[in-house]
Each structure stands twice: as C-alpha cells, then as structure tokens.
Design an enzyme around this catalytic site. Structure first.
Site, mmCIF file in Angstrom:
data_model
loop_
_atom_site.group_PDB
_atom_site.id
_atom_site.type_symbol
_atom_site.label_atom_id
_atom_site.label_comp_id
_atom_site.label_asym_id
_atom_site.label_seq_id
_atom_site.Cartn_x
_atom_site.Cartn_y
_atom_site.Cartn_z
ATOM 1 N N HIS A 46 -75.484 102.305 4.055
ATOM 2 C CA HIS A 46 -74.082 101.952 4.013
ATOM 3 C C HIS A 46 -73.784 101.068 2.676
ATOM 4 O O HIS A 46 -74.787 100.642 2.292
ATOM 5 C CB HIS A 46 -73.664 100.871 5.080
ATOM 6 C CG HIS A 46 -74.043 101.442 6.558
ATOM 7 N ND1 HIS A 46 -73.062 101.809 7.464
ATOM 8 C CD2 HIS A 46 -75.143 101.475 7.169
ATOM 9 C CE1 HIS A 46 -73.765 102.174 8.526
ATOM 10 N NE2 HIS A 46 -75.012 102.054 8.651
ATOM 11 N N THR A 48 -71.507 97.587 1.817
ATOM 12 C CA THR A 48 -70.991 96.283 2.465
ATOM 13 C C THR A 48 -69.536 96.236 2.078
ATOM 14 O O THR A 48 -68.603 95.837 3.309
ATOM 15 C CB THR A 48 -71.414 94.940 2.154
ATOM 16 O OG1 THR A 48 -71.209 94.731 0.623
ATOM 17 C CG2 THR A 48 -73.156 94.885 2.534
ATOM 18 N N GLU A 113 -77.656 98.012 5.258
ATOM 19 C CA GLU A 113 -76.161 97.790 4.461
ATOM 20 C C GLU A 113 -76.861 97.332 2.850
ATOM 21 O O GLU A 113 -77.894 96.838 2.903
ATOM 22 C CB GLU A 113 -75.700 96.527 5.107
ATOM 23 C CG GLU A 113 -74.888 97.099 6.229
ATOM 24 C CD GLU A 113 -73.725 97.518 6.306
ATOM 25 O OE1 GLU A 113 -73.263 97.826 4.877
ATOM 26 O OE2 GLU A 113 -73.000 97.817 7.322
ATOM 27 N N HIS A 151 -73.020 106.950 5.630
ATOM 28 C CA HIS A 151 -72.226 106.650 6.880
ATOM 29 C C HIS A 151 -71.254 107.533 6.888
ATOM 30 O O HIS A 151 -70.816 108.122 7.950
ATOM 31 C CB HIS A 151 -71.752 105.184 6.646
ATOM 32 C CG HIS A 151 -71.031 104.667 7.871
ATOM 33 N ND1 HIS A 151 -70.481 103.407 7.946
ATOM 34 C CD2 HIS A 151 -71.030 105.039 9.193
ATOM 35 C CE1 HIS A 151 -69.928 103.266 9.354
ATOM 36 N NE2 HIS A 151 -70.377 104.265 9.822
ATOM 37 N N ASP A 161 -68.584 105.324 2.923
ATOM 38 C CA ASP A 161 -69.698 104.579 2.190
ATOM 39 C C ASP A 161 -70.884 105.500 2.419
ATOM 40 O O ASP A 161 -71.102 106.083 3.593
ATOM 41 C CB ASP A 161 -69.834 103.270 2.814
ATOM 42 C CG ASP A 161 -69.989 103.107 4.330
ATOM 43 O OD1 ASP A 161 -69.041 103.885 5.045
ATOM 44 O OD2 ASP A 161 -70.775 102.460 5.003
#
Length: 246
Positions: A46, A48, A113, A151, A161
């Site tokens: 991912h 953020t 992340e 993601h 993302d």
C-alpha cells in the site's frame, strides 16, 4: 513482601491466561501437538497517501473517520521499519476485494504500508528496506515470491495504491511479484480474450474499467481504462507464463 508478591503473581497468571489458546467449555481438552499458526500466503503493498510517517502511525494505531485500520508493517521514507501487528494476526488493511478468486484477503495476507503520498517517487531507502522485508517474510512464512500484489490489484474499484509510480519491475528483478517475460511478449492469437486473461492473472473483472486501470498502473506505469496492443502483449505473456509448468 507478601502484599507485593500476591498482586505480581495475579498479574502473571492473568497474562498467561491472555495468551493461552481459547478452549470450548463444552469439550474435554485433549491437546494435540499436530498444528501450526495460520500462515499468511499473500503480501499486499500500500501507500499511506499521507504526509508523514508519524501521521500514518497514528492512523494505523487509532480509530479514524473511516473506522479503524491497521497494517502489519510501515516503512518510512528514510527506510525505517515499524511493525504494528504480528505476522500471524489479522490486520485490517485490505478491506473488500479478491485476488485469484480468494476473498477476505485480510485473513491470509500481510499488509505493508509505504510512507508515500501517491504523487512522488518512492525513496531509495524505502524500497531497499521493502526488498529486505519481502525476503524475510517470503522465507520465514514460505510465501510464494510471486504472491506480492498492490492494494489496487485486489480492490481496483476502490483503491489506486501503490499507484503508477511504484517500481514493480525493480521488485520483480529482485525476485518478487509477477512481470511479463520479454521473450513471450508476442501478439496474441485472434481469439485471445483479454478479460479472461486478466482473471487468469488474478484480477476480478466485475468492474472491467477499474481493473484495466489497476493493470496499467502496475505493468505500464500509466493511466487508462482501455487496453492497447502493448497491454495485450503483456497479458498474453503473463498468461503464457502462468500456464507453463515450473
């Protein structure tokens, strides 16, 4: 002395109970040694989309306007690695979606992340740490090295993302994720079905335009919701590689 020892003993007993396996009170407990932890089988990357690692740590460890979210790891722009959830526990990072026909992705994945706002290239220290972490996770948990996705791959209708700036080719060169073999990138046959090919790669095709956008982000580093001739060659190469015995 006894007043101090008794509360300490109680605290230790409570701690032991907290980590003990849950048992059904209706059944007689006859423990077997033949088990292991529920192991992850997929890694989801991912970004953020926030402005600092401090902000992201707060978001991932508290409630927020969209409900509580978490991930197993967060990597800062400086390459510093943070762990928020144990590998074997279920973090709330993926949400609704699927990959390869598998749903409830949170239950069988590790979420990572990356400290990136979605508009800038990913920093070198961040990617260096990511590659080390992927090596560690794939080795310790026996996760297939190709089972690293974004993601947006699992939720193309909802998420973008890690976006078109993420260096998927570099990850593949280091041994992670999928990438088309240049030797297989030939024009597909006339009866080639690109939507079927997307599904064979792992994507849901419930929302074809969103899926094509996610595919182009990952394999072309560009926007677009229609497939061109190069996209078809990439899809043809990916499906050929998937069909080849290993």
């Amino acid at each position: 002395m006894m007043r101090t020892a008794f509360p300490l003993a109680c605290a230790l007993a409570l701690a032991a109970c907290t980590h003990a396996p849950q048992r059904n009170p209706m059944a007689q407990w006859v423990p077997s040694p033949n088990f292991n932890a529920r192991a992850p089988a997929l890694i989801v990357v991912h970004f953020t989309q926030q402005d600092s690692v401090e902000q992201s740590l707060r978001t991932l460890s508290t409630g927020n306007s969209h409900g509580p979210v978490s991930s197993h790891y967060l990597i800062g722009k400086d390459g510093r690695l943070y762990q928020l959830v144990a590998d074997e526990h279920r973090a709330w990072h993926a949400g609704a979606g699927s990959w390869g026909g598998l749903t409830d992705v949170n239950s069988f994945s590790i979420g990572i992340e990356l400290d990136n706002n979605g508009r800038e290239p990913f920093s070198e220290p961040l990617i260096d740490t990511l590659l080390v972490l992927l090596e560690d996770l794939s080795t310790r948990w026996n996760i297939p090295r190709e089972a690293v996705i974004g993601h947006s791959d699992l939720a193309p209708s909802r998420k973008v993302d890690p976006g078109p700036l993420f260096p998927w080719k570099r990850l593949h060169d280091a041994g992670f994720g999928i990438w088309p073999d240049p030797a297989l990138m030939t024009d597909p046959p006339a009866d080639f079905d690109p939507l079927l090919a997307l599904r064979l790669v792992g994507y849901s095709i419930d929302d074809p335009e969103a899926t094509i956008r996610a595919f182009r982000h990952r394999f072309r580093g560009m926007e677009g919701t229609e497939l061109d001739a190069q996209d078809l060659r990439i899809l043809h190469a990916l499906t050929q590689a998937a069909a080849s015995p290993r």
